[in-house]
Design a protein around this motif. Structure first.
Motif, PDB file in Angstrom:
ATOM      1  N   ARG A  98       0.825  -1.211   0.000  1.00 19.03           N
ATOM      2  CA  ARG A  98       0.000   0.000   0.000  1.00 19.03           C
ATOM      3  C   ARG A  98       0.859   1.261   0.000  1.00 19.03           C
ATOM      4  NH1 ARG A  98      -5.052   0.845   0.946  1.00 19.03           N
ATOM      5  NH2 ARG A  98      -5.446  -1.023   2.191  1.00 19.03           N
ATOM      6  N   ARG A  99       1.900   1.283   0.839  1.00 19.12           N
ATOM      7  CA  ARG A  99       2.693   2.507   0.955  1.00 19.12           C
ATOM      8  C   ARG A  99       3.579   2.727  -0.273  1.00 19.12           C
ATOM      9  NH1 ARG A  99       5.862   4.113   5.305  1.00 19.12           N
ATOM     10  NH2 ARG A  99       5.281   6.177   4.547  1.00 19.12           N
ATOM     11  N   ASN A 100       3.948   1.657  -0.976  1.00 20.30           N
ATOM     12  CA  ASN A 100       4.631   1.825  -2.260  1.00 20.30           C
ATOM     13  C   ASN A 100       3.690   2.460  -3.283  1.00 20.30           C
ATOM     14  OD1 ASN A 100       7.513   0.808  -2.992  1.00 20.30           O
ATOM     15  ND2 ASN A 100       6.803  -0.674  -1.464  1.00 20.30           N
ATOM     16  N   VAL A 101       2.460   1.962  -3.334  1.00 25.42           N
ATOM     17  CA  VAL A 101       1.480   2.495  -4.288  1.00 25.42           C
ATOM     18  C   VAL A 101       1.149   3.949  -3.966  1.00 25.42           C
ATOM     19  CG1 VAL A 101      -0.879   2.238  -5.185  1.00 25.42           C
ATOM     20  CG2 VAL A 101       0.542   0.215  -4.803  1.00 25.42           C
ATOM     21  N   GLU A 102       1.173   4.296  -2.679  1.00 32.60           N
ATOM     22  CA  GLU A 102       0.813   5.650  -2.249  1.00 32.60           C
ATOM     23  C   GLU A 102       1.948   6.657  -2.375  1.00 32.60           C
ATOM     24  OE1 GLU A 102      -0.658   5.370   1.743  1.00 32.60           O
ATOM     25  OE2 GLU A 102      -2.609   4.573   1.124  1.00 32.60           O
ATOM     26  N   PHE A 103       3.141   6.200  -2.761  1.00 35.75           N
ATOM     27  CA  PHE A 103       4.316   7.082  -2.718  1.00 35.75           C
ATOM     28  C   PHE A 103       4.090   8.400  -3.469  1.00 35.75           C
ATOM     29  CE2 PHE A 103       8.426   8.500  -4.519  1.00 35.75           C
ATOM     30  CZ  PHE A 103       9.051   8.845  -3.327  1.00 35.75           C
ATOM     31  N   GLY A 104       3.655   8.315  -4.723  1.00 34.93           N
ATOM     32  CA  GLY A 104       3.433   9.529  -5.512  1.00 34.93           C
ATOM     33  C   GLY A 104       2.315  10.387  -4.954  1.00 34.93           C
ATOM     34  N   LEU A 105       1.332   9.742  -4.329  1.00 31.52           N
ATOM     35  CA  LEU A 105       0.206  10.476  -3.748  1.00 31.52           C
ATOM     36  C   LEU A 105       0.654  11.257  -2.519  1.00 31.52           C
ATOM     37  CD1 LEU A 105      -2.453   7.616  -4.007  1.00 31.52           C
ATOM     38  CD2 LEU A 105      -1.862   9.354  -5.716  1.00 31.52           C
ATOM     39  N   GLU A 106       1.617  10.703  -1.781  1.00 30.86           N
ATOM     40  CA  GLU A 106       2.180  11.422  -0.637  1.00 30.86           C
ATOM     41  C   GLU A 106       2.912  12.675  -1.107  1.00 30.86           C
ATOM     42  OE1 GLU A 106       4.632   8.848   1.716  1.00 30.86           O
ATOM     43  OE2 GLU A 106       3.061   7.337   1.935  1.00 30.86           O
ATOM     44  N   ILE A 107       3.682  12.526  -2.187  1.00 34.81           N
ATOM     45  CA  ILE A 107       4.421  13.674  -2.721  1.00 34.81           C
ATOM     46  C   ILE A 107       3.444  14.777  -3.149  1.00 34.81           C
ATOM     47  CG2 ILE A 107       5.867  14.422  -4.664  1.00 34.81           C
ATOM     48  CD1 ILE A 107       7.323  11.747  -4.428  1.00 34.81           C
ATOM     49  N   LYS A 108       2.290  14.358  -3.691  1.00 41.52           N
ATOM     50  CA  LYS A 108       1.263  15.331  -4.110  1.00 41.52           C
ATOM     51  C   LYS A 108       0.479  15.885  -2.919  1.00 41.52           C
ATOM     52  CE  LYS A 108      -1.261  14.017  -7.720  1.00 41.52           C
ATOM     53  NZ  LYS A 108      -1.979  13.078  -8.642  1.00 41.52           N
ATOM     54  N   LYS A 109       0.808  15.362  -1.704  1.00 40.80           N
ATOM     55  CA  LYS A 109       0.156  15.796  -0.468  1.00 40.80           C
ATOM     56  C   LYS A 109      -1.358  15.517  -0.490  1.00 40.80           C
ATOM     57  CE  LYS A 109       3.640  19.281   0.626  1.00 40.80           C
ATOM     58  NZ  LYS A 109       4.484  18.254   1.231  1.00 40.80           N
ATOM     59  N   MET A 110      -1.732  14.382  -1.061  1.00 41.42           N
ATOM     60  CA  MET A 110      -3.126  13.962  -1.028  1.00 41.42           C
ATOM     61  C   MET A 110      -3.505  13.586   0.406  1.00 41.42           C
ATOM     62  SD  MET A 110      -4.957  10.828  -3.150  1.00 41.42           S
ATOM     63  CE  MET A 110      -4.866  11.604  -4.756  1.00 41.42           C
ATOM     64  N   PRO A 111      -4.671  13.977   0.883  1.00 40.59           N
ATOM     65  CA  PRO A 111      -5.096  13.631   2.254  1.00 40.59           C
ATOM     66  C   PRO A 111      -5.101  12.115   2.468  1.00 40.59           C
ATOM     67  CG  PRO A 111      -6.563  15.281   1.307  1.00 40.59           C
ATOM     68  CD  PRO A 111      -5.666  14.821   0.197  1.00 40.59           C
TER      69      PRO A 111
END
Length: 256
Positions: A98-111
């Protein structure tokens, strides 16, 4: 597929690398238009510039001249409108699926809640439901590449760029992943540019196969693959197309 909407347009694109006191022309006068939702495979001899072409589209390498336009905007560097999938998986070993898939979303600061919802959507899409908390060392090669595909898609890019993504997999897993990728493509209708050394893989996957010459890489031919899906590798039409492209590559190797 929208037959008129242009996703990617490359015009007279050349890439030159400095080499000692001279220079090395890696790609020369590349002209290629890719339609929205199209699946294009790029083939060619080793060292012809296939990966360089993909890196330039990704914005990881600057072009030397020419133009490269994605969805009406000149490519001038990396961006979330392009998703990249690598042969070597490039997963973070300390992060869960999950956290690998979310990596780019974290950079985009998605909630966080939206991140979780988005990552779950693509984890489910690539067939990894139930493996959200697993780490890369607990996954097979095929599963790791599914994570890579989900991570690239989670940013919802305009185009998916794939650099020999199944090259490190065994033959059985590779064939299975080709079928899975076609399923994912049919569900998302993403534009895909896919680099491969395998003529068989290209004919199985692509709407069009682009064949590059030896260095400096130029577009030699473009083959439209008008075979219905799912494709039968044992059909006479498939065998003929594969043989024609193999013969073309062999003539290149011989310098004909």
């Amino acid at each position: 597929m929208d037959g008129n909407a242009l996703s990617l347009s490359i015009k007279k694109m050349t890439k030159v690398f400095p080499k000692g006191e001279g220079e090395l022309v890696a790609l020369q006068d590349i002209d290629l238009d890719v339609i929205d939702g199209e699946f294009v495979c790029v083939l060619g001899p080793s060292g012809c510039g296939k990966t360089t072409l993909l890196r330039i589209i990704a914005g990881l390498e600057p072009k030397s001249s020419g133009s490269m336009v994605l969805k009406g905007k000149e490519i001038e560097g990396p961006g979330p409108d392009r998703g990249m999938v690598f042969q070597e998986f490039a997963l973070f070993p300390w992060r869960s699926v999950r956290r690998n898939v979310e990596f780019g979303l974290e950079i985009k600061k998605m909630p966080p809640e939206m991140r979780k919802e988005t990552s779950q959507k693509y984890i489910d899409l690539v067939g990894l439901k139930g493996f959200e908390d697993s780490h890369p060392n607990q996954l097979s090669g095929g599963m790791k590449q599914r994570v890579g595909i989900a991570r690239a898609l989670a940013n919802e890019p305009s185009i998916l760029l794939m650099d020999e993504p199944f090259g490190a997999l065994d033959a059985q897993t590779r064939n299975q992943m080709q079928k899975e990728l076609l399923r994912i493509w049919s569900e998302t209708r993403k534009t895909i540019v896919f680099i491969t050394h395998s003529v068989d893989e290209a004919v199985f996957l692509a709407d069009r196969v682009v064949v590059l010459t030896s260095r400096p890489g130029r577009i030699k031919t473009v083959h439209k693959i008008d075979l219905p899906r799912p494709r039968n590798r044992a059909s006479q039409e498939f065998i003929k197309l594969r043989r024609d492209i193999l013969d073309e590559l062999e003539l290149q190797r011989q310098g004909v």
